[in-house]
Design a protein around this motif. Structure first.
Motif, PDB file in Angstrom:
ATOM      1  N   GLU A   1     -12.700  -1.910   9.691  1.00 57.14           N
ATOM      2  CA  GLU A   1     -13.298  -2.056  11.029  1.00 57.14           C
ATOM      3  C   GLU A   1     -12.543  -1.262  12.091  1.00 57.14           C
ATOM      4  O   GLU A   1     -13.086  -0.982  13.153  1.00 57.14           O
ATOM      5  N   ASP A   2     -11.277  -0.905  11.810  1.00 57.97           N
ATOM      6  CA  ASP A   2     -10.517  -0.084  12.764  1.00 57.97           C
ATOM      7  C   ASP A   2     -10.586   1.393  12.403  1.00 57.97           C
ATOM      8  O   ASP A   2      -9.835   2.200  12.938  1.00 57.97           O
TER       9      ASP A   2
ATOM     10  N   VAL B   1       0.815  -1.201   0.000  1.00 58.94           N
ATOM     11  CA  VAL B   1       0.000   0.000   0.000  1.00 58.94           C
ATOM     12  C   VAL B   1       0.859   1.265   0.000  1.00 58.94           C
ATOM     13  O   VAL B   1       0.460   2.303  -0.547  1.00 58.94           O
ATOM     14  N   TYR B   2       2.038   1.193   0.606  1.00 59.52           N
ATOM     15  CA  TYR B   2       2.910   2.369   0.663  1.00 59.52           C
ATOM     16  C   TYR B   2       3.911   2.421  -0.489  1.00 59.52           C
ATOM     17  O   TYR B   2       4.762   3.313  -0.528  1.00 59.52           O
ATOM     18  N   ALA B   3       3.839   1.452  -1.412  1.00 60.02           N
ATOM     19  CA  ALA B   3       4.775   1.432  -2.545  1.00 60.02           C
ATOM     20  C   ALA B   3       4.648   2.732  -3.349  1.00 60.02           C
ATOM     21  O   ALA B   3       3.555   3.171  -3.686  1.00 60.02           O
TER      22      ALA B   3
ATOM     23  N   TYR C   1      -4.766   3.072   4.041  1.00 57.70           N
ATOM     24  CA  TYR C   1      -3.456   3.114   4.687  1.00 57.70           C
ATOM     25  C   TYR C   1      -3.615   2.917   6.195  1.00 57.70           C
ATOM     26  O   TYR C   1      -4.533   3.477   6.794  1.00 57.70           O
ATOM     27  N   PRO C   2      -2.721   2.158   6.808  1.00 53.66           N
ATOM     28  CA  PRO C   2      -2.843   1.916   8.254  1.00 53.66           C
ATOM     29  C   PRO C   2      -2.746   3.170   9.109  1.00 53.66           C
ATOM     30  O   PRO C   2      -3.098   3.134  10.285  1.00 53.66           O
ATOM     31  N   ASN C   3      -2.280   4.297   8.541  1.00 58.37           N
ATOM     32  CA  ASN C   3      -2.129   5.517   9.329  1.00 58.37           C
ATOM     33  C   ASN C   3      -3.115   6.615   8.946  1.00 58.37           C
ATOM     34  O   ASN C   3      -3.057   7.727   9.466  1.00 58.37           O
ATOM     35  N   VAL C   4      -4.046   6.323   8.038  1.00 60.52           N
ATOM     36  CA  VAL C   4      -5.046   7.299   7.614  1.00 60.52           C
ATOM     37  C   VAL C   4      -6.418   6.778   8.024  1.00 60.52           C
ATOM     38  O   VAL C   4      -6.782   5.644   7.706  1.00 60.52           O
ATOM     39  N   PHE C   5      -7.187   7.614   8.725  1.00 56.76           N
ATOM     40  CA  PHE C   5      -8.455   7.182   9.302  1.00 56.76           C
ATOM     41  C   PHE C   5      -9.567   8.159   8.927  1.00 56.76           C
ATOM     42  O   PHE C   5      -9.310   9.267   8.461  1.00 56.76           O
ATOM     43  N   ALA C   6     -10.805   7.728   9.152  1.00 56.09           N
ATOM     44  CA  ALA C   6     -11.959   8.606   8.965  1.00 56.09           C
ATOM     45  C   ALA C   6     -12.991   8.270  10.029  1.00 56.09           C
ATOM     46  O   ALA C   6     -13.088   7.127  10.484  1.00 56.09           O
TER      47      ALA C   6
ATOM     48  N   SER D   1      -0.002  10.103  11.703  1.00 59.35           N
ATOM     49  CA  SER D   1      -1.346   9.645  11.366  1.00 59.35           C
ATOM     50  C   SER D   1      -2.229  10.842  11.051  1.00 59.35           C
ATOM     51  O   SER D   1      -2.006  11.943  11.563  1.00 59.35           O
ATOM     52  N   ILE D   2      -3.239  10.592  10.210  1.00 63.65           N
ATOM     53  CA  ILE D   2      -4.169  11.646   9.799  1.00 63.65           C
ATOM     54  C   ILE D   2      -5.588  11.108   9.930  1.00 63.65           C
ATOM     55  O   ILE D   2      -5.863   9.964   9.550  1.00 63.65           O
TER      56      ILE D   2
END
Length: 716
Positions: free
Chosen positions: A531-532, A226-228, A537-542, A372-373
């Motif tokens: 679900e999290d 995903v970060y490639a 991206y593991p560091n971008v949330f909503a 993180s964002i």
């Protein structure tokens, strides 16, 4: 159903019947495997190729038809054929069987399974569309879903057969090896001393650790993938950046500041979001004024003289603004700066998963980085594409509060919570309200008996309800605003002065630059959260309205906790958002408050239930307040006091619901509510009275009959 499908069903039925008729499910057990190990091993040594081929054929059938015993057969492959032949046989046979199940689902059961496993398949469809092969490999490598369910569910997607077979074969190899290897050790147990041998212990250690190892490997590969193409900054300006200063954004920033993280909160307008400025707070202030007007108009209910109400709309709207001003300091930039939050006035868009370009309100631009964002940009009223609507300068839940004069004839489009709340409020304040709803009832997400009670009250308050009316065209005719609706095949003309549109909400994603980081909104406009609460991206949330599925302030705050905690500490542990107990209230009159399942939802999901209903006309406090219309309805499993769902329709419904919500959250049943002392006379006594009705209906009749006989005997 076609003849070919019927023939296939017949063949499957015969094979399954043969399997069950000859106790195949009893043969494929660990005990039976060990009991017949010696005799089978001797025959296999003499007929190796036939044995391997026959074993593989049986394995294909078991896997293709999702019959029980695949795990035991995998262990048997190692026990009888060793690592090399066992791995080859199981690997090929499991792939062939999975592919056949895939084809059966695609050919035979597509419609049925799509309906039964709707949520699971919808999630898989999103994954397939985004990155099908890697998604399937993840499902195969980490055994979260049963393999038979993957075989069937993936057949309902658009994935090509060769892709499915190849990915399945490769992704299942590590797990197959672990189980086959465990089987080789199982087959070598000759005495109790062999049980503690190093090889056996190592094999079973691998068996237990494999899911954890696989999960770690998949997570590592997913992050790499995903970060490639993105370069991670060496240093960061913030631990967390939050876009949006509504309920979700404020809670996220508050949590981050509370745990001493450096957090920035970016908001281009006022902090507090829709809830404070255009939603919950102003609408409830308006509703309270409307209720006061209704009380004065019907003072005779309380033994007083009713008086005609002449409302000053300007004064009412000024009161609304005063209420907002009193609450505003709770969400002010000054308060959050004192808490340690950097409040940034401006707009933000993504540059990378760690970097935002911020356009400050004073005109200058800068780039900020964060580990993180969180996206918490909320939503906005949806505007349907009806010809002529824009020319009407329509009101919505945002611009309504700018009104200076009360509409004489107010047309309300929409019969959901927002439309219904505002329609009743304006009717009680003296406007002539015409409410247009496409469906056959108000509050369509509630049960029909709830909608009917609300409808009766609306009609009593003078709301002109136009159910099953679809607005098709707006126009101005001889200086008068009109709408043409379609109603049961007829064209209906309705004149009005102003129109209030309340047909739903859309997420705010414009200008965020989500496309730059490969995030595409869902068809309903919200962003696709895991679900999290993460976004690709593991560091971008909503969280909040932009994430859905709920459009409530309390739901936004609930999601914000998960987003913030996972954003700050997700590398150590991640929490999945919990929606099991989500209450909500529609502030009409009567109020409608619900938590858990409705009757319609329980039937749709095939959940057995019984209903306990308590009328508020039996509650002393409701009678003393002359507000004794309404009811409480509780769903429970037959014969059990576990609460599946509750709806309260009455004055103070939101407050009454709180006790049921607490009980559901902590697994307390109606017996616990019944055993709790409630002060008299209060509205919350209704909860205890409802529990009492359930107890009465579920009393142990046989035991009571015996007790009655004992009492009769004791009287002599």
């Amino acid at each position: 159903m076609t003849r070919s499908k019927l023939l296939l069903i017949l063949v499957i039925a015969v094979i399954v019947g043969f399997f069950l008729g000859f106790d195949g499910h009893k043969l494929l057990t660990l005990e039976n495997l060990q009991a017949n190990q010696g005799a089978l091993a001797q025959w296999i040594d003499q007929n190796l190729l036939i044995a391997v081929a026959g074993y593989a054929a049986i394995y294909v059938v078991v896997t293709a038809l999702s019959l029980p015993g695949a795990t035991i057969m995998t262990l048997a492959g190692g026990a009888f054929f060793g690592n090399l032949y066992g791995l080859a046989a199981v690997s090929i046979a499991s792939t062939l069987g999975a592919s056949l199940a895939f084809l059966v689902a695609r050919f035979l059961m597509r419609d049925t399974l799509r309906e039964r496993y709707r949520e699971t398949i919808a999630k898989m469809d999103r994954g397939i569309k985004k990155d099908g092969a890697f998604y399937l490999a993840t499902l195969r490598l980490v055994p979260v879903f049963p393999f038979f369910l993957i075989n069937l569910a993936m057949g309902l997607t658009g994935m090509k057969l060769r892709t499915y077979a190849l990915v399945s074969w490769v992704a299942m190899l590590p797990g197959t090896f672990v189980f086959v290897n465990a089987g080789t050790q199982l087959g070598q147990i000759q005495s109790t001393g062999d049980i503690v041998s190093a090889d056996l212990l190592l094999s079973f250690a691998l068996l237990g650790l494999f899911p954890l190892i696989a999960k770690f490997v998949v997570g590592f590969l997913r992050r790499r993938k995903v970060y490639a193409g993105w370069k991670k900054p060496e240093r960061f300006d913030y631990n967390l950046l939050v876009i949006g200063g509504g309920s979700a954004g404020l809670v996220s920033a508050y949590i981050a500041a509370a745990v001493k993280a450096k957090v920035g909160l970016i908001e281009k307008h006022k902090l507090g979001g829709d809830c404070l400025n255009t939603g919950c707070v102003p609408s409830k202030a308006l509703i309270r004024s409307a209720k006061a007007a209704d009380t004065l108009r019907h003072a005779n209910r309380y033994g007083l003289e009713s008086v005609p109400v002449k409302s000053s709309f300007l004064n009412i709207m000024n009161r609304v603004k005063d209420v907002i001003a009193k609450i505003e300091p709770h969400d002010s930039p000054e308060r959050y700066r004192e808490l340690g939050v950097d409040c940034i006035a401006g707009e933000a868009s993504f540059v990378s998963p760690w970097e935002l370009e911020v356009r400050h309100n004073d005109g200058h631009t800068e780039r900020l980085t964060a580990r993180s964002i969180i996206v918490a940009t909320g939503g906005k009223p949806a505007m349907p594409p009806i010809p002529g609507l824009e020319d009407m300068k329509p009101l919505n839940s945002e611009n309504l509060w700018e009104l200076q004069e009360q509409p004489g004839r107010l047309l309300v489009l929409g019969g959901g919570p927002i439309g219904s709340e505002l329609a009743l409020a304006f009717a009680r304040l003296g406007s002539q309200v015409i409410q247009v709803e496409m469906g056959d009832r108000l509050l369509a997400k509630e049960d029909s008996d709830v909608s009917e009670l609300v409808k009766i009250q609306f009609e009593n308050d003078g709301v002109d309800l136009r159910l099953e009316h679809a607005a098709k065209e707006f126009a101005i005719e001889e200086g008068e605003k009109v709408v043409y609706c379609e109603h049961k095949g007829e064209r209906v003309r309705i004149a009005f002065d102003q129109v209030l549109v309340a047909v739903g909400r859309a997420a705010n994603t414009k200008g965020l630059g989500l496309d730059k980081i490969g995030i595409e909104p869902l068809p309903n406009g919200t962003v696709p959260v895991e679900e999290d609460m993460s976004l690709r991206y593991p560091n971008v949330f909503a969280c909040g309205d932009v994430a859905g599925p709920y459009q409530f302030t309390h739901a936004a705050a609930h999601q914000a906790w998960y987003a913030a905690v996972n954003a700050l500490f997700g590398q150590f542990k991640r929490f999945k958002v919990d929606y099991r107990v989500m209450p909500w209230v529609t502030f009409t009159s009567p109020e409608v408050a619900r938590v858990g399942l409705s009757e319609a939802e329980a039937r749709e999901k095939g959940i057995a239930f019984e209903v306990t209903r308590y009328g508020l006309d039996d509650l002393d406090r409701a009678i003393t307040d002359s507000e004794d219309s309404g009811f409480i309805k509780v769903l429970t499993p037959p014969g059990k006091d576990k609460i599946l769902g509750v709806v309260v329709v009455s004055s103070h419904a939101g407050e009454i619901l709180a006790e049921f919500t607490l009980a559901m959250k902590h697994g307390l049943g109606l017996n616990k509510i019944l055993g709790t002392i409630h002060p008299y006379p209060t509205w919350n006594e209704a909860a205890k009275a409802t529990a009492g009705k359930w107890k009465q209906a579920n009393a142990p009749q046989r035991l009571l009959a015996i007790v009655e006989k004992i009492h009769r005997w004791r009287r002599g």
